[in-house]
Design a protein around this motif. Sequence first.
Motif, PDB file in Angstrom:
ATOM      1  N   ALA A  70       0.843  -1.291   0.134  1.00 51.61           N
ATOM      2  CA  ALA A  70       0.130  -0.042  -0.130  1.00 51.61           C
ATOM      3  C   ALA A  70       0.884   1.450  -0.081  1.00 51.61           C
ATOM      4  O   ALA A  70       0.338   2.365  -0.629  1.00 51.61           O
ATOM      5  N   ASP A  71       1.848   1.214   0.723  1.00 54.21           N
ATOM      6  CA  ASP A  71       2.906   2.347   0.821  1.00 54.21           C
ATOM      7  C   ASP A  71       3.265   2.665  -0.546  1.00 54.21           C
ATOM      8  O   ASP A  71       3.375   3.854  -0.882  1.00 54.21           O
ATOM      9  N   HIS A  72       3.881   1.675  -1.337  1.00 57.10           N
ATOM     10  CA  HIS A  72       4.390   1.936  -2.474  1.00 57.10           C
ATOM     11  C   HIS A  72       3.633   2.568  -3.668  1.00 57.10           C
ATOM     12  O   HIS A  72       3.897   3.205  -4.264  1.00 57.10           O
ATOM     13  N   PHE A  73       2.297   2.242  -3.682  1.00 56.63           N
ATOM     14  CA  PHE A  73       1.444   2.619  -4.384  1.00 56.63           C
ATOM     15  C   PHE A  73       0.557   3.716  -3.827  1.00 56.63           C
ATOM     16  O   PHE A  73      -0.421   4.219  -4.440  1.00 56.63           O
ATOM     17  N   ASP A  74       1.061   4.274  -2.827  1.00 59.11           N
ATOM     18  CA  ASP A  74       0.372   5.466  -2.107  1.00 59.11           C
ATOM     19  C   ASP A  74      -1.392   5.275  -1.904  1.00 59.11           C
ATOM     20  O   ASP A  74      -2.085   6.113  -2.210  1.00 59.11           O
ATOM     21  N   ASP A  75      -1.516   3.920  -1.282  1.00 54.94           N
ATOM     22  CA  ASP A  75      -2.959   3.673  -1.176  1.00 54.94           C
ATOM     23  C   ASP A  75      -3.228   3.334   0.167  1.00 54.94           C
ATOM     24  O   ASP A  75      -2.302   3.299   1.141  1.00 54.94           O
ATOM     25  N   ARG A  76      -4.682   3.525   0.633  1.00 54.14           N
ATOM     26  CA  ARG A  76      -4.907   3.286   2.057  1.00 54.14           C
ATOM     27  C   ARG A  76      -4.765   1.752   2.145  1.00 54.14           C
ATOM     28  O   ARG A  76      -5.140   0.978   1.380  1.00 54.14           O
ATOM     29  N   VAL A  77      -4.193   1.366   3.427  1.00 50.41           N
ATOM     30  CA  VAL A  77      -3.995  -0.022   3.838  1.00 50.41           C
ATOM     31  C   VAL A  77      -5.277  -0.975   3.855  1.00 50.41           C
ATOM     32  O   VAL A  77      -6.188  -0.403   4.724  1.00 50.41           O
ATOM     33  N   PRO A  78      -5.802  -1.967   2.998  1.00 50.18           N
ATOM     34  CA  PRO A  78      -6.970  -2.521   3.097  1.00 50.18           C
ATOM     35  C   PRO A  78      -6.927  -3.548   4.314  1.00 50.18           C
ATOM     36  O   PRO A  78      -5.934  -3.792   4.606  1.00 50.18           O
ATOM     37  N   ARG A  79      -8.161  -3.943   4.483  1.00 47.65           N
ATOM     38  CA  ARG A  79      -8.062  -4.981   5.530  1.00 47.65           C
ATOM     39  C   ARG A  79      -8.237  -6.252   4.952  1.00 47.65           C
ATOM     40  O   ARG A  79      -8.728  -6.635   3.936  1.00 47.65           O
ATOM     41  N   ILE A  80      -7.185  -7.036   5.264  1.00 43.25           N
ATOM     42  CA  ILE A  80      -6.668  -8.304   4.643  1.00 43.25           C
ATOM     43  C   ILE A  80      -6.786  -9.214   5.649  1.00 43.25           C
ATOM     44  O   ILE A  80      -6.443  -9.490   6.776  1.00 43.25           O
ATOM     45  N   ASP A  81      -7.521 -10.537   5.188  1.00 44.00           N
ATOM     46  CA  ASP A  81      -7.804 -11.772   6.197  1.00 44.00           C
ATOM     47  C   ASP A  81      -6.855 -13.066   5.715  1.00 44.00           C
ATOM     48  O   ASP A  81      -6.920 -14.029   6.421  1.00 44.00           O
TER      49      ASP A  81
END
Length: 460
Positions: A70-81
């Motif tokens: 997420a940091d590399h793509f400047d994205d919000r960190v998603p919730r991952i299970d």
Amino acid sequence: MTFYDRAEELNALNTAFESPGHDFYVVYGRRRVGKTELLKEFCADRPHIYFLAAQEAEDRQREKFVEKVADHFDDRVPRIDGWDQALDYLGEKLATERVVVAVDEFPYLVEENGSLPSYLQSFVDEQLQETESMLVLCGSSVSTMESEVLGHESPLHGRRTGQIDVQPFSFRQSRAVIDYDLANTIRSFAVTGGTPMYLTLFDYDHPLAKNIRAQILSPTAVLYNEPEFLLRTELRNPARYMSILEAVATGHTTPNEISGVTGIDSGPLSKYLQTLRRLRLIDREVPVTASAKQSKRSRYHVADEFLRFWFRFVEPNRSSIQEAPEVVYDGTIEPNLPDYVATTFEDVCREAVWEAIRRGHLESYSEVGRWWYGEDEIDIVGLAPDTDRILFAECKWTSEPVGPGLVSQLREKAERVRWGPDTREEEFALFSKRGFVDGVADDVDENWSLYGLSELSGLL
């Protein structure tokens, strides 16, 4: 840390990344050989996600991985299970940009979730192949990388587009780091071997003796407990492996000798030796003229010069080193160092033989190794089966120049080597630290090559 060499490895990675389509590379090798530095050098000038796995809970590892993406793509960190969702998220992002994804110490992730290779198989087959990106899995646990990534039973088998088995530096490569004259470079290499981390710990503005005292014989130094640390990271109960390595390093090289010194029966010993070979801590050797699979004349040697030095001089004397390291160096290491270095000199000369073959200074040979039978032994024998040609060479790390006696001895021993027809072509070479007495060169014909340190330096 200064980055040294690895031109061939970097070229392979660069070529793969610049070529059309996706790439899935596997980079592995023993600890301390510079895999991480190689990855960082490769990633430095291109878009990349570098993730260093740690020995911690699976959930936390996965969270950190997703945060990196997420940091590399400047994205919000998603919730991952789960890892399947984490890799799906990565696949979605790689569809928008060409990126190197490097996962270092991959075996730590497998320890926590043995199904991860299966998830990666689906990721490679269904998502990575549709991108121009590159996935690199890297690991120090050679056994895990070979079984869980490269092995025939691994879900990832056949998916890789390339692999790099990162090796310690050769002597020739190590000369770029060791800033001594050739004789002292050989002595220093006999202590550190070609492991980049060990090489760069020495300060070559100081004499070798001072480096040994400061970097190995000091209980606070990194290298003082390094072999024990390496074994504990690979093995649950390293004690018996330690005793086997010490036995081999102190000259007990046959299975019977190792069994006698360690008290380990031949059955269990065979399994321990196989494990140490798999971890690349020891090598098995048979006479070069014998079949590696069928010969019973096997010998073992410690595969790394530093480990050989440590198990020869440090492990047996640790109590004394704690009390009086100077006494151990002056009384045990320094007087025995010439005999110890002589073994390394043979390996350096073998490397020089291959270089002489490549340059055409010696004839071509397909196999080069040691030969022994009974009481006879020859340091280097080269075989060219297609042309019935054989090379005999001796290596002398002595304080005096080599005289004509060695020429006669080598000729006599060569006659006792049963290989090829009676009409075989024979070539000879001598390597000497102190050169040759006057007249030796005049006593031999054009089938002989003589190498002092200056000639050796030119080759290496």
